[in-house]
Design a protein around this motif. Structure first.
Motif, PDB file in Angstrom:
ATOM      1  N   PHE A  83      23.327  44.157  62.315  1.00  0.00           N
ATOM      2  CA  PHE A  83      23.082  45.318  61.454  1.00  0.00           C
ATOM      3  C   PHE A  83      24.362  46.121  61.253  1.00  0.00           C
ATOM      4  N   VAL A  84      25.077  46.428  62.340  1.00  0.00           N
ATOM      5  CA  VAL A  84      26.280  47.252  62.201  1.00  0.00           C
ATOM      6  C   VAL A  84      27.404  46.483  61.507  1.00  0.00           C
ATOM      7  N   ALA A  85      27.476  45.165  61.730  1.00  0.00           N
ATOM      8  CA  ALA A  85      28.508  44.368  61.070  1.00  0.00           C
ATOM      9  C   ALA A  85      28.243  44.286  59.566  1.00  0.00           C
ATOM     10  N   PHE A  86      26.999  44.038  59.189  1.00  0.00           N
ATOM     11  CA  PHE A  86      26.666  43.953  57.772  1.00  0.00           C
ATOM     12  C   PHE A  86      26.771  45.325  57.102  1.00  0.00           C
ATOM     13  N   ALA A  87      26.425  46.390  57.823  1.00  0.00           N
ATOM     14  CA  ALA A  87      26.536  47.730  57.261  1.00  0.00           C
ATOM     15  C   ALA A  87      27.988  48.076  56.959  1.00  0.00           C
ATOM     16  N   ALA A  88      28.901  47.624  57.815  1.00  0.00           N
ATOM     17  CA  ALA A  88      30.326  47.877  57.561  1.00  0.00           C
ATOM     18  C   ALA A  88      30.771  47.210  56.264  1.00  0.00           C
ATOM     19  N   ALA A  89      30.304  45.978  56.012  1.00  0.00           N
ATOM     20  CA  ALA A  89      30.668  45.277  54.780  1.00  0.00           C
ATOM     21  C   ALA A  89      30.049  45.943  53.554  1.00  0.00           C
ATOM     22  N   ILE A  90      28.801  46.372  53.667  1.00  0.00           N
ATOM     23  CA  ILE A  90      28.135  47.026  52.533  1.00  0.00           C
ATOM     24  C   ILE A  90      28.843  48.323  52.166  1.00  0.00           C
ATOM     25  N   SER A  91      29.414  49.014  53.157  1.00  0.00           N
ATOM     26  CA  SER A  91      30.109  50.276  52.873  1.00  0.00           C
ATOM     27  C   SER A  91      31.298  50.084  51.941  1.00  0.00           C
ATOM     28  N   ALA A 113      35.110  42.074  55.191  1.00  0.00           N
ATOM     29  CA  ALA A 113      35.135  42.135  53.725  1.00  0.00           C
ATOM     30  C   ALA A 113      35.470  43.546  53.263  1.00  0.00           C
ATOM     31  N   GLY A 114      36.567  43.683  52.546  1.00  0.00           N
ATOM     32  CA  GLY A 114      37.001  44.988  52.075  1.00  0.00           C
ATOM     33  C   GLY A 114      37.736  45.805  53.114  1.00  0.00           C
ATOM     34  N   PHE A 115      37.944  45.252  54.300  1.00  0.00           N
ATOM     35  CA  PHE A 115      38.626  45.949  55.403  1.00  0.00           C
ATOM     36  C   PHE A 115      38.003  47.328  55.663  1.00  0.00           C
ATOM     37  N   PRO A 116      36.702  47.406  55.929  1.00  0.00           N
ATOM     38  CA  PRO A 116      36.060  48.707  56.163  1.00  0.00           C
ATOM     39  C   PRO A 116      36.442  49.294  57.514  1.00  0.00           C
ATOM     40  N   ASP A 117      36.490  50.623  57.595  1.00  0.00           N
ATOM     41  CA  ASP A 117      36.775  51.273  58.870  1.00  0.00           C
ATOM     42  C   ASP A 117      35.690  50.987  59.895  1.00  0.00           C
ATOM     43  N   GLY A 118      34.449  50.798  59.414  1.00  0.00           N
ATOM     44  CA  GLY A 118      33.347  50.558  60.337  1.00  0.00           C
ATOM     45  C   GLY A 118      33.472  49.279  61.137  1.00  0.00           C
ATOM     46  N   ALA A 119      34.287  48.325  60.666  1.00  0.00           N
ATOM     47  CA  ALA A 119      34.448  47.066  61.394  1.00  0.00           C
ATOM     48  C   ALA A 119      35.095  47.287  62.754  1.00  0.00           C
ATOM     49  N   LEU A 120      35.916  48.329  62.884  1.00  0.00           N
ATOM     50  CA  LEU A 120      36.612  48.591  64.140  1.00  0.00           C
ATOM     51  C   LEU A 120      35.646  48.941  65.265  1.00  0.00           C
ATOM     52  N   SER A 121      34.498  49.502  64.944  1.00  0.00           N
ATOM     53  CA  SER A 121      33.496  49.797  65.961  1.00  0.00           C
ATOM     54  C   SER A 121      32.344  48.800  65.963  1.00  0.00           C
ATOM     55  N   ALA A 122      32.080  48.168  64.801  1.00  0.00           N
ATOM     56  CA  ALA A 122      30.959  47.227  64.708  1.00  0.00           C
ATOM     57  C   ALA A 122      31.258  45.915  65.421  1.00  0.00           C
ATOM     58  N   LEU A 123      32.465  45.394  65.254  1.00  0.00           N
ATOM     59  CA  LEU A 123      32.772  44.071  65.793  1.00  0.00           C
ATOM     60  C   LEU A 123      32.803  44.016  67.324  1.00  0.00           C
ATOM     61  N   PRO A 124      33.323  45.036  68.032  1.00  0.00           N
ATOM     62  CA  PRO A 124      33.213  44.969  69.499  1.00  0.00           C
ATOM     63  C   PRO A 124      31.767  44.879  69.970  1.00  0.00           C
ATOM     64  N   PHE A 125      30.865  45.607  69.316  1.00  0.00           N
ATOM     65  CA  PHE A 125      29.452  45.526  69.706  1.00  0.00           C
ATOM     66  C   PHE A 125      28.886  44.146  69.372  1.00  0.00           C
ATOM     67  N   TYR A 126      29.218  43.638  68.179  1.00  0.00           N
ATOM     68  CA  TYR A 126      28.714  42.319  67.785  1.00  0.00           C
ATOM     69  C   TYR A 126      29.156  41.255  68.779  1.00  0.00           C
TER      70      TYR A 126
END
Length: 526
Positions: free
Chosen positions: A432-440, A348-361
Protein backbone atom coordinates in the motif's frame (compact mmCIF):
# COMPACT_ATOMS: atom_id res chain seq x y z
CA UNK A 1 57.25 15.57 1.17
CA UNK A 2 54.75 15.87 4.01
CA UNK A 3 51.90 13.55 4.81
CA UNK A 4 48.77 14.74 6.57
CA UNK A 5 47.09 12.10 8.69
CA UNK A 6 43.42 11.97 7.76
CA UNK A 7 40.89 12.58 10.49
CA UNK A 8 38.19 9.92 10.52
CA UNK A 9 35.05 10.08 12.66
CA UNK A 10 34.96 6.48 13.85
CA UNK A 11 31.98 6.79 16.20
CA UNK A 12 29.33 7.04 13.43
CA UNK A 13 30.75 3.83 11.94
CA UNK A 14 30.40 1.88 15.21
CA UNK A 15 27.69 -0.57 14.00
CA UNK A 16 29.73 -1.51 10.91
CA UNK A 17 32.95 -1.77 12.94
CA UNK A 18 31.27 -4.10 15.45
CA UNK A 19 30.10 -6.48 12.72
CA UNK A 20 33.31 -6.50 10.69
CA UNK A 21 35.40 -6.71 13.88
CA UNK A 22 33.38 -9.71 15.00
CA UNK A 23 33.94 -11.28 11.57
CA UNK A 24 37.71 -10.89 12.03
CA UNK A 25 37.48 -12.42 15.52
CA UNK A 26 35.41 -15.27 14.11
CA UNK A 27 38.21 -16.10 11.67
CA UNK A 28 40.63 -16.37 14.59
CA UNK A 29 38.16 -18.66 16.35
CA UNK A 30 38.32 -20.95 13.32
CA UNK A 31 42.07 -21.19 13.79
CA UNK A 32 42.31 -21.65 17.55
CA UNK A 33 39.20 -23.57 18.63
CA UNK A 34 39.77 -27.12 17.47
CA UNK A 35 36.70 -29.04 18.69
CA UNK A 36 33.93 -28.73 16.07
CA UNK A 37 31.03 -28.64 18.52
CA UNK A 38 32.68 -26.05 20.73
CA UNK A 39 33.69 -23.97 17.74
CA UNK A 40 30.15 -24.00 16.41
CA UNK A 41 28.68 -22.82 19.72
CA UNK A 42 31.29 -20.08 20.09
CA UNK A 43 30.78 -18.88 16.53
CA UNK A 44 27.02 -18.76 16.99
CA UNK A 45 27.37 -16.81 20.24
CA UNK A 46 29.85 -14.31 18.81
CA UNK A 47 27.75 -13.75 15.69
CA UNK A 48 24.43 -13.21 17.48
CA UNK A 49 25.95 -10.98 20.17
CA UNK A 50 27.75 -8.87 17.56
CA UNK A 51 24.66 -8.47 15.38
CA UNK A 52 22.42 -7.54 18.31
CA UNK A 53 25.06 -5.16 19.70
CA UNK A 54 25.38 -3.49 16.29
CA UNK A 55 21.60 -3.15 16.01
CA UNK A 56 21.41 -1.61 19.49
CA UNK A 57 24.24 0.79 18.63
CA UNK A 58 22.49 1.84 15.42
CA UNK A 59 19.24 2.52 17.30
CA UNK A 60 21.10 4.59 19.92
CA UNK A 61 22.81 6.55 17.14
CA UNK A 62 19.45 7.16 15.49
CA UNK A 63 17.98 8.49 18.74
CA UNK A 64 20.95 10.76 19.40
CA UNK A 65 21.58 11.92 15.82
CA UNK A 66 21.80 15.71 15.59
CA UNK A 67 20.65 17.32 12.38
CA UNK A 68 20.39 15.33 9.19
CA UNK A 69 23.43 13.16 9.80
CA UNK A 70 27.19 12.88 9.56
CA UNK A 71 29.52 12.72 6.56
CA UNK A 72 32.62 10.60 7.17
CA UNK A 73 35.66 9.46 5.18
CA UNK A 74 35.79 12.73 3.24
CA UNK A 75 32.28 12.33 1.90
CA UNK A 76 32.55 8.68 0.85
CA UNK A 77 30.16 7.49 3.57
CA UNK A 78 27.10 9.15 5.05
CA UNK A 79 25.52 8.14 8.33
CA UNK A 80 22.00 9.52 8.48
CA UNK A 81 18.63 8.20 9.62
CA UNK A 82 18.04 6.67 6.20
CA UNK A 83 21.19 4.55 6.35
CA UNK A 84 20.66 3.66 10.02
CA UNK A 85 17.11 2.47 9.30
CA UNK A 86 18.35 0.16 6.57
CA UNK A 87 21.20 -1.06 8.78
CA UNK A 88 18.78 -2.06 11.55
CA UNK A 89 16.63 -3.95 9.02
CA UNK A 90 19.67 -5.80 7.63
CA UNK A 91 20.94 -6.61 11.13
CA UNK A 92 17.56 -8.13 12.03
CA UNK A 93 17.74 -10.26 8.88
CA UNK A 94 21.32 -11.19 9.70
CA UNK A 95 20.40 -12.30 13.22
CA UNK A 96 17.51 -14.48 12.05
CA UNK A 97 19.63 -15.85 9.21
CA UNK A 98 22.43 -16.76 11.63
CA UNK A 99 19.97 -18.70 13.79
CA UNK A 100 18.91 -20.64 10.70
CA UNK A 101 22.57 -21.30 9.85
CA UNK A 102 22.98 -23.00 13.22
CA UNK A 103 19.72 -24.99 13.04
CA UNK A 104 19.99 -28.78 12.97
CA UNK A 105 17.69 -31.74 12.50
CA UNK A 106 16.89 -34.10 15.34
CA UNK A 107 19.56 -36.41 13.93
CA UNK A 108 22.13 -33.62 14.23
CA UNK A 109 22.37 -32.87 10.51
CA UNK A 110 23.03 -29.27 9.48
CA UNK A 111 22.40 -27.57 6.15
CA UNK A 112 26.07 -27.29 5.13
CA UNK A 113 28.50 -29.82 3.71
CA UNK A 114 31.13 -31.05 6.21
CA UNK A 115 33.94 -30.18 3.79
CA UNK A 116 33.40 -27.57 1.13
CA UNK A 117 36.81 -27.78 -0.51
CA UNK A 118 36.37 -31.22 -2.10
CA UNK A 119 34.37 -32.59 -4.99
CA UNK A 120 30.74 -33.52 -4.27
CA UNK A 121 30.33 -37.20 -3.47
CA UNK A 122 34.06 -37.77 -3.10
CA UNK A 123 35.66 -40.14 -0.62
CA UNK A 124 37.04 -37.17 1.31
CA UNK A 125 33.56 -35.73 1.78
CA UNK A 126 32.22 -39.09 2.99
CA UNK A 127 35.05 -39.44 5.51
CA UNK A 128 34.53 -35.86 6.69
CA UNK A 129 30.85 -36.59 7.29
CA UNK A 130 31.68 -39.72 9.29
CA UNK A 131 34.19 -37.83 11.41
CA UNK A 132 31.60 -35.17 12.23
CA UNK A 133 33.47 -32.31 10.60
CA UNK A 134 31.61 -29.00 10.27
CA UNK A 135 32.01 -25.94 8.06
CA UNK A 136 31.70 -23.32 10.79
CA UNK A 137 33.31 -20.76 8.49
CA UNK A 138 29.76 -19.91 7.41
CA UNK A 139 29.40 -17.66 10.46
CA UNK A 140 32.29 -15.26 9.69
CA UNK A 141 31.25 -15.32 6.03
CA UNK A 142 27.75 -14.23 7.03
CA UNK A 143 29.18 -11.47 9.22
CA UNK A 144 31.32 -10.15 6.38
CA UNK A 145 28.26 -10.20 4.13
CA UNK A 146 26.21 -8.25 6.67
CA UNK A 147 29.03 -5.74 7.17
CA UNK A 148 29.31 -5.17 3.44
CA UNK A 149 25.56 -4.69 3.16
CA UNK A 150 25.63 -2.12 5.97
CA UNK A 151 28.33 -0.19 4.12
CA UNK A 152 26.29 -0.52 0.94
CA UNK A 153 23.40 1.40 2.52
CA UNK A 154 25.48 4.46 3.43
CA UNK A 155 28.00 4.78 0.59
CA UNK A 156 28.00 8.10 -1.28
CA UNK A 157 30.84 7.43 -3.72
CA UNK A 158 30.74 5.08 -6.71
CA UNK A 159 34.18 3.56 -6.09
CA UNK A 160 33.36 2.79 -2.49
CA UNK A 161 30.00 1.44 -3.71
CA UNK A 162 31.89 -1.10 -5.81
CA UNK A 163 34.10 -2.07 -2.85
CA UNK A 164 31.09 -2.58 -0.57
CA UNK A 165 29.38 -4.59 -3.31
CA UNK A 166 32.28 -7.01 -3.47
CA UNK A 167 32.61 -7.24 0.31
CA UNK A 168 29.12 -8.69 0.67
CA UNK A 169 28.93 -10.52 -2.67
CA UNK A 170 32.02 -12.70 -2.38
CA UNK A 171 30.93 -14.41 0.87
CA UNK A 172 27.52 -15.11 -0.67
CA UNK A 173 29.09 -16.80 -3.72
CA UNK A 174 30.87 -19.19 -1.34
CA UNK A 175 27.87 -19.79 0.91
CA UNK A 176 25.65 -20.76 -2.04
CA UNK A 177 28.08 -23.56 -2.94
CA UNK A 178 28.09 -25.23 0.50
CA UNK A 179 24.83 -27.19 0.47
CA UNK A 180 25.02 -30.55 2.24
CA UNK A 181 22.69 -32.28 -0.23
CA UNK A 182 22.28 -31.85 -4.00
CA UNK A 183 25.87 -30.64 -4.14
CA UNK A 184 26.10 -30.38 -7.92
CA UNK A 185 22.98 -28.22 -7.99
CA UNK A 186 24.54 -26.08 -5.29
CA UNK A 187 27.74 -25.68 -7.29
CA UNK A 188 25.80 -24.85 -10.43
CA UNK A 189 23.83 -22.13 -8.65
CA UNK A 190 26.99 -20.69 -7.09
CA UNK A 191 28.82 -20.65 -10.43
CA UNK A 192 25.96 -18.87 -12.19
CA UNK A 193 25.66 -16.40 -9.34
CA UNK A 194 29.40 -15.73 -9.40
CA UNK A 195 29.71 -15.31 -13.17
CA UNK A 196 26.67 -13.10 -13.55
CA UNK A 197 27.66 -11.19 -10.43
CA UNK A 198 31.07 -10.52 -11.97
CA UNK A 199 29.41 -9.19 -15.13
CA UNK A 200 27.11 -6.93 -13.13
CA UNK A 201 30.03 -5.60 -11.07
CA UNK A 202 31.93 -4.86 -14.29
CA UNK A 203 28.92 -3.03 -15.71
CA UNK A 204 28.64 -0.93 -12.56
CA UNK A 205 32.35 -0.14 -12.67
CA UNK A 206 32.16 0.88 -16.33
CA UNK A 207 29.26 3.15 -15.44
CA UNK A 208 31.32 4.74 -12.69
CA UNK A 209 34.16 5.30 -15.19
CA UNK A 210 31.79 6.99 -17.65
CA UNK A 211 30.41 9.26 -14.94
CA UNK A 212 33.92 10.13 -13.79
CA UNK A 213 34.85 11.00 -17.36
CA UNK A 214 31.79 13.21 -17.74
CA UNK A 215 31.81 14.96 -14.34
CA UNK A 216 35.37 14.54 -13.04
CA UNK A 217 34.20 12.90 -9.83
CA UNK A 218 32.72 9.70 -8.41
CA UNK A 219 31.01 11.47 -5.50
CA UNK A 220 27.21 11.40 -5.63
CA UNK A 221 26.95 15.08 -4.74
CA UNK A 222 29.41 16.21 -7.40
CA UNK A 223 27.83 13.93 -10.01
CA UNK A 224 24.46 15.54 -9.24
CA UNK A 225 26.03 18.96 -9.67
CA UNK A 226 27.59 17.87 -12.96
CA UNK A 227 24.26 16.55 -14.21
CA UNK A 228 22.55 19.82 -13.30
CA UNK A 229 25.21 21.94 -15.02
CA UNK A 230 24.92 20.14 -18.38
CA UNK A 231 22.52 21.69 -20.86
CA UNK A 232 20.46 18.98 -22.50
CA UNK A 233 21.31 15.30 -22.16
CA UNK A 234 24.94 14.25 -22.05
CA UNK A 235 25.27 10.81 -23.65
CA UNK A 236 28.21 9.86 -21.43
CA UNK A 237 26.33 10.80 -18.26
CA UNK A 238 23.20 8.94 -19.31
CA UNK A 239 25.15 5.83 -20.31
CA UNK A 240 27.02 5.86 -17.01
CA UNK A 241 23.83 6.33 -14.99
CA UNK A 242 22.07 3.48 -16.80
CA UNK A 243 25.02 1.13 -16.25
CA UNK A 244 25.22 1.91 -12.53
CA UNK A 245 21.47 1.37 -12.13
CA UNK A 246 21.70 -1.91 -14.08
CA UNK A 247 24.47 -3.14 -11.78
CA UNK A 248 22.19 -2.56 -8.78
CA UNK A 249 19.13 -4.05 -10.49
CA UNK A 250 21.07 -7.31 -10.77
CA UNK A 251 21.31 -7.51 -6.98
CA UNK A 252 17.61 -6.75 -6.63
CA UNK A 253 16.89 -9.61 -9.05
CA UNK A 254 14.85 -7.65 -11.57
CA UNK A 255 14.20 -8.77 -15.16
CA UNK A 256 16.24 -9.19 -17.36
CA UNK A 257 19.01 -9.34 -14.74
CA UNK A 258 17.33 -12.13 -12.76
CA UNK A 259 18.62 -15.31 -14.42
CA UNK A 260 20.84 -16.18 -11.44
CA UNK A 261 17.93 -16.07 -9.01
CA UNK A 262 16.09 -19.41 -9.51
CA UNK A 263 19.27 -21.50 -9.70
CA UNK A 264 20.95 -19.81 -6.73
CA UNK A 265 17.78 -19.99 -4.62
CA UNK A 266 17.23 -23.66 -5.43
CA UNK A 267 20.83 -24.82 -5.14
CA UNK A 268 21.92 -22.89 -2.06
CA UNK A 269 21.50 -24.28 1.46
CA UNK A 270 18.01 -23.19 2.48
CA UNK A 271 19.25 -20.96 5.37
CA UNK A 272 21.53 -19.17 2.88
CA UNK A 273 18.62 -18.77 0.47
CA UNK A 274 16.56 -17.19 3.27
CA UNK A 275 19.32 -14.78 4.30
CA UNK A 276 20.28 -13.90 0.73
CA UNK A 277 16.69 -13.37 -0.42
CA UNK A 278 15.89 -11.00 2.44
CA UNK A 279 19.11 -9.09 3.09
CA UNK A 280 20.56 -8.74 -0.42
CA UNK A 281 17.34 -7.28 -1.81
CA UNK A 282 17.14 -4.81 1.08
CA UNK A 283 20.77 -3.69 0.72
CA UNK A 284 20.51 -3.28 -3.05
CA UNK A 285 17.27 -1.29 -2.73
CA UNK A 286 18.88 0.99 -0.14
CA UNK A 287 21.88 1.60 -2.42
CA UNK A 288 19.63 2.22 -5.44
CA UNK A 289 17.58 4.73 -3.45
CA UNK A 290 20.64 6.70 -2.44
CA UNK A 291 22.37 6.72 -5.82
CA UNK A 292 19.16 7.63 -7.68
CA UNK A 293 18.02 10.36 -5.30
CA UNK A 294 21.44 11.86 -4.61
CA UNK A 295 23.28 11.45 -7.92
CA UNK A 296 20.70 10.89 -10.68
CA UNK A 297 17.70 12.88 -9.47
CA UNK A 298 18.14 15.30 -12.38
CA UNK A 299 17.79 12.36 -14.81
CA UNK A 300 14.31 11.37 -13.65
CA UNK A 301 12.78 11.83 -17.10
CA UNK A 302 15.59 9.98 -18.88
CA UNK A 303 15.66 7.04 -16.44
CA UNK A 304 11.88 6.65 -16.20
CA UNK A 305 11.77 4.37 -19.28
CA UNK A 306 14.22 2.00 -17.59
CA UNK A 307 12.35 1.96 -14.28
CA UNK A 308 8.95 1.41 -15.92
CA UNK A 309 10.18 -1.22 -18.38
CA UNK A 310 12.10 -3.29 -15.86
CA UNK A 311 9.30 -3.03 -13.29
CA UNK A 312 6.61 -4.24 -15.71
CA UNK A 313 8.81 -7.03 -17.09
CA UNK A 314 9.69 -8.22 -13.58
CA UNK A 315 6.10 -8.30 -12.39
CA UNK A 316 4.82 -10.10 -15.48
CA UNK A 317 7.62 -12.64 -15.92
CA UNK A 318 7.95 -13.37 -12.21
CA UNK A 319 4.23 -13.96 -11.84
CA UNK A 320 3.71 -16.00 -15.02
CA UNK A 321 6.72 -18.28 -14.53
CA UNK A 322 5.96 -18.81 -10.83
CA UNK A 323 2.51 -20.09 -11.83
CA UNK A 324 4.00 -23.14 -13.56
CA UNK A 325 6.66 -24.07 -10.99
CA UNK A 326 6.43 -27.38 -9.18
CA UNK A 327 9.55 -26.86 -7.03
CA UNK A 328 8.86 -24.68 -3.99
CA UNK A 329 12.20 -22.86 -3.79
CA UNK A 330 12.06 -22.00 -7.50
CA UNK A 331 8.50 -20.77 -7.06
CA UNK A 332 9.63 -18.44 -4.28
CA UNK A 333 12.57 -17.38 -6.46
CA UNK A 334 10.26 -16.21 -9.23
CA UNK A 335 8.02 -14.68 -6.58
CA UNK A 336 11.04 -12.60 -5.52
CA UNK A 337 11.45 -11.49 -9.15
CA UNK A 338 7.85 -10.26 -9.12
CA UNK A 339 8.52 -8.47 -5.83
CA UNK A 340 11.52 -6.75 -7.43
CA UNK A 341 9.02 -5.28 -9.89
CA UNK A 342 6.80 -4.12 -7.01
CA UNK A 343 9.82 -2.47 -5.40
CA UNK A 344 10.60 -0.56 -8.60
CA UNK A 345 7.01 0.70 -8.75
CA UNK A 346 7.86 2.96 -5.81
CA UNK A 347 10.68 4.55 -7.85
CA UNK A 348 8.33 5.76 -10.61
CA UNK A 349 8.65 9.53 -10.78
CA UNK A 350 11.20 9.51 -7.92
CA UNK A 351 8.59 10.33 -5.23
CA UNK A 352 9.70 11.50 -1.79
CA UNK A 353 7.42 8.88 -0.26
CA UNK A 354 9.64 6.07 -1.57
CA UNK A 355 12.30 6.98 1.01
CA UNK A 356 9.98 5.88 3.82
CA UNK A 357 7.84 3.33 1.95
CA UNK A 358 10.61 1.07 0.69
CA UNK A 359 12.28 0.35 4.07
CA UNK A 360 8.90 -0.83 5.37
CA UNK A 361 8.23 -2.87 2.22
CA UNK A 362 11.60 -4.62 2.41
CA UNK A 363 11.23 -5.22 6.15
CA UNK A 364 7.85 -6.91 5.65
CA UNK A 365 9.04 -8.87 2.62
CA UNK A 366 12.26 -9.99 4.30
CA UNK A 367 10.57 -11.18 7.48
CA UNK A 368 8.04 -13.23 5.50
CA UNK A 369 10.84 -14.65 3.35
CA UNK A 370 12.95 -15.72 6.32
CA UNK A 371 9.90 -17.28 7.94
CA UNK A 372 8.86 -19.16 4.79
CA UNK A 373 12.30 -20.67 4.22
CA UNK A 374 12.56 -21.52 7.94
CA UNK A 375 9.37 -23.56 7.50
CA UNK A 376 10.86 -25.29 4.44
CA UNK A 377 13.89 -26.42 6.49
CA UNK A 378 11.54 -28.37 8.78
CA UNK A 379 9.48 -30.22 6.15
CA UNK A 380 11.68 -33.13 5.07
CA UNK A 381 11.59 -36.25 2.96
CA UNK A 382 11.62 -39.60 4.71
CA UNK A 383 13.26 -42.68 3.26
CA UNK A 384 11.74 -46.16 3.20
CA UNK A 385 14.02 -47.15 6.08
CA UNK A 386 12.74 -44.23 8.18
CA UNK A 387 15.79 -42.03 7.61
CA UNK A 388 15.04 -38.29 7.51
CA UNK A 389 16.60 -36.80 4.37
CA UNK A 390 16.64 -33.39 2.67
CA UNK A 391 13.89 -30.76 2.46
CA UNK A 392 10.67 -31.74 0.72
CA UNK A 393 10.56 -29.00 -1.91
CA UNK A 394 8.19 -30.54 -4.48
CA UNK A 395 4.78 -28.95 -4.17
CA UNK A 396 2.99 -32.31 -4.11
CA UNK A 397 4.89 -33.29 -0.97
CA UNK A 398 3.18 -30.49 0.95
CA UNK A 399 -0.28 -32.03 0.53
CA UNK A 400 -1.90 -32.56 3.92
CA UNK A 401 0.72 -30.58 5.86
CA UNK A 402 -2.11 -28.97 7.83
CA UNK A 403 -2.84 -32.37 9.39
CA UNK A 404 0.80 -33.31 9.95
CA UNK A 405 1.73 -30.00 11.61
CA UNK A 406 -1.11 -27.46 11.88
CA UNK A 407 0.96 -24.69 13.42
CA UNK A 408 3.74 -24.99 10.84
CA UNK A 409 1.22 -24.99 7.97
CA UNK A 410 -0.56 -21.99 9.50
CA UNK A 411 2.72 -20.07 9.73
CA UNK A 412 3.51 -20.86 6.09
CA UNK A 413 0.01 -19.75 5.06
CA UNK A 414 0.54 -16.47 6.92
CA UNK A 415 3.81 -15.80 5.09
CA UNK A 416 2.24 -16.63 1.72
CA UNK A 417 -0.70 -14.31 2.41
CA UNK A 418 1.77 -11.56 3.30
CA UNK A 419 3.57 -12.11 -0.03
CA UNK A 420 0.20 -11.79 -1.75
CA UNK A 421 -0.56 -8.54 0.06
CA UNK A 422 -3.67 -9.70 1.91
CA UNK A 423 -4.99 -7.18 4.51
CA UNK A 424 -3.93 -7.53 8.15
CA UNK A 425 -0.49 -8.75 7.09
CA UNK A 426 2.70 -6.72 6.80
CA UNK A 427 2.81 -7.37 3.05
CA UNK A 428 -0.47 -5.50 2.51
CA UNK A 429 0.79 -2.39 4.30
CA UNK A 430 4.11 -2.59 2.47
CA UNK A 431 2.47 -2.73 -0.96
CA UNK A 432 0.00 0.00 0.00
CA UNK A 433 2.68 2.53 0.97
CA UNK A 434 4.88 1.63 -2.02
CA UNK A 435 2.02 1.98 -4.50
CA UNK A 436 0.82 5.18 -2.80
CA UNK A 437 4.26 6.71 -3.31
CA UNK A 438 4.06 5.99 -7.06
CA UNK A 439 0.51 7.33 -7.35
CA UNK A 440 1.63 10.59 -5.72
CA UNK A 441 3.76 11.21 -8.83
CA UNK A 442 1.04 10.22 -11.28
CA UNK A 443 2.32 6.71 -12.05
CA UNK A 444 -1.15 5.17 -11.69
CA UNK A 445 -0.87 3.05 -14.88
CA UNK A 446 2.15 1.28 -13.39
CA UNK A 447 0.32 0.81 -10.09
CA UNK A 448 -2.66 -0.64 -11.98
CA UNK A 449 -0.39 -3.23 -13.62
CA UNK A 450 1.14 -3.97 -10.21
CA UNK A 451 -2.31 -4.56 -8.66
CA UNK A 452 -3.28 -6.92 -11.50
CA UNK A 453 0.04 -8.78 -11.13
CA UNK A 454 -0.53 -9.04 -7.35
CA UNK A 455 -3.96 -10.52 -7.94
CA UNK A 456 -2.55 -13.06 -10.40
CA UNK A 457 0.33 -13.92 -8.08
CA UNK A 458 -2.14 -14.72 -5.32
CA UNK A 459 -3.05 -17.85 -7.30
CA UNK A 460 0.22 -19.71 -6.74
CA UNK A 461 0.32 -18.68 -3.08
CA UNK A 462 -3.26 -19.86 -2.52
CA UNK A 463 -2.50 -23.06 -4.46
CA UNK A 464 0.04 -24.05 -1.81
CA UNK A 465 -2.38 -23.15 1.00
CA UNK A 466 -5.03 -25.35 -0.61
CA UNK A 467 -2.49 -28.19 -0.84
CA UNK A 468 -1.63 -27.87 2.83
CA UNK A 469 -5.15 -27.65 4.26
CA UNK A 470 -7.67 -28.92 1.70
CA UNK A 471 -5.80 -31.76 -0.02
CA UNK A 472 -5.39 -35.22 1.43
CA UNK A 473 -2.05 -36.96 1.54
CA UNK A 474 -1.72 -39.22 -1.55
CA UNK A 475 -2.36 -42.87 -0.85
CA UNK A 476 0.81 -44.69 0.08
CA UNK A 477 2.67 -41.43 0.81
CA UNK A 478 1.63 -41.00 4.43
CA UNK A 479 5.17 -41.71 5.66
CA UNK A 480 7.03 -40.01 2.81
CA UNK A 481 7.33 -36.65 4.64
CA UNK A 482 8.61 -36.01 8.15
CA UNK A 483 8.21 -32.81 10.20
CA UNK A 484 11.55 -32.13 11.88
CA UNK A 485 11.12 -29.42 14.52
CA UNK A 486 14.46 -27.69 14.96
CA UNK A 487 14.34 -25.36 18.01
CA UNK A 488 16.30 -22.58 16.27
CA UNK A 489 14.30 -22.81 13.03
CA UNK A 490 11.10 -22.84 15.08
CA UNK A 491 12.24 -19.69 16.89
CA UNK A 492 12.78 -17.95 13.53
CA UNK A 493 9.30 -18.98 12.37
CA UNK A 494 7.68 -17.67 15.56
CA UNK A 495 9.58 -14.35 15.48
CA UNK A 496 8.87 -13.80 11.79
CA UNK A 497 5.19 -14.72 12.12
CA UNK A 498 4.71 -12.42 15.11
CA UNK A 499 6.42 -9.56 13.26
CA UNK A 500 4.34 -10.08 10.10
CA UNK A 501 1.11 -9.94 12.11
CA UNK A 502 2.24 -7.01 14.24
CA UNK A 503 3.36 -4.93 11.26
CA UNK A 504 0.09 -5.74 9.52
CA UNK A 505 -2.19 -4.86 12.44
CA UNK A 506 -0.21 -2.04 14.09
CA UNK A 507 2.12 -0.59 11.44
CA UNK A 508 1.89 2.99 12.74
CA UNK A 509 4.99 3.19 14.99
CA UNK A 510 7.26 1.53 12.43
CA UNK A 511 5.88 3.64 9.56
CA UNK A 512 6.42 6.77 11.68
CA UNK A 513 10.01 5.71 12.37
CA UNK A 514 10.69 5.15 8.67
CA UNK A 515 9.07 8.49 7.81
CA UNK A 516 11.47 10.07 10.28
CA UNK A 517 14.26 8.30 8.41
CA UNK A 518 12.99 9.41 5.01
CA UNK A 519 15.66 12.08 4.61
CA UNK A 520 18.87 11.80 2.63
CA UNK A 521 21.90 13.82 3.65
CA UNK A 522 23.16 15.34 0.41
CA UNK A 523 26.45 16.78 1.57
CA UNK A 524 28.53 18.00 4.46
CA UNK A 525 26.28 21.01 4.91
CA UNK A 526 23.23 18.74 5.33
Amino acid sequence: MSFTTPEIAWAPLAPVIIVLGAAAVAILIESFVRAAQTRRRVQLGVSVVALLAAAGTAIVQWAGLEGAGTVVLDGMLTVDRQSLAWQVVILVFGTLGTLLFAARTRAGEEAFTPLGSVAPGSTEETLARRKGMQVTEVFPLALFAVGGMMLFTSVTDLIFLFVALEVFSLPLYILVALARRRRFLSHEGALKYFLLGAFSSAILLFGAAFLYGATGSTSYTEIAQGVASVSGVDGLVLAGAVMVVVGLLFKIGAVPFHSWTPDAYQGAPTPVTAFMAAATKAAATAALLRVVYEAFYGLEWELSWLIWGVSIASMLLGTVVALVQTELKRMLAYSSVAHAGFILVAFAGFPDGALSALPFYLASYGLATLGAFAVITQVREKGEDGTVMGEATRLGQWAGLGKRSPWLAAAMALFLLSFAGIPLTAGFVGKFVAFAAAISEGAWPLVLIAVIASAAAAFFYVRLIVLMFLTDVPEGQEDAVEIDHSPLARAVVVIAAAAVVLLGVLPGPVLAAFENAGVLLLGAAG
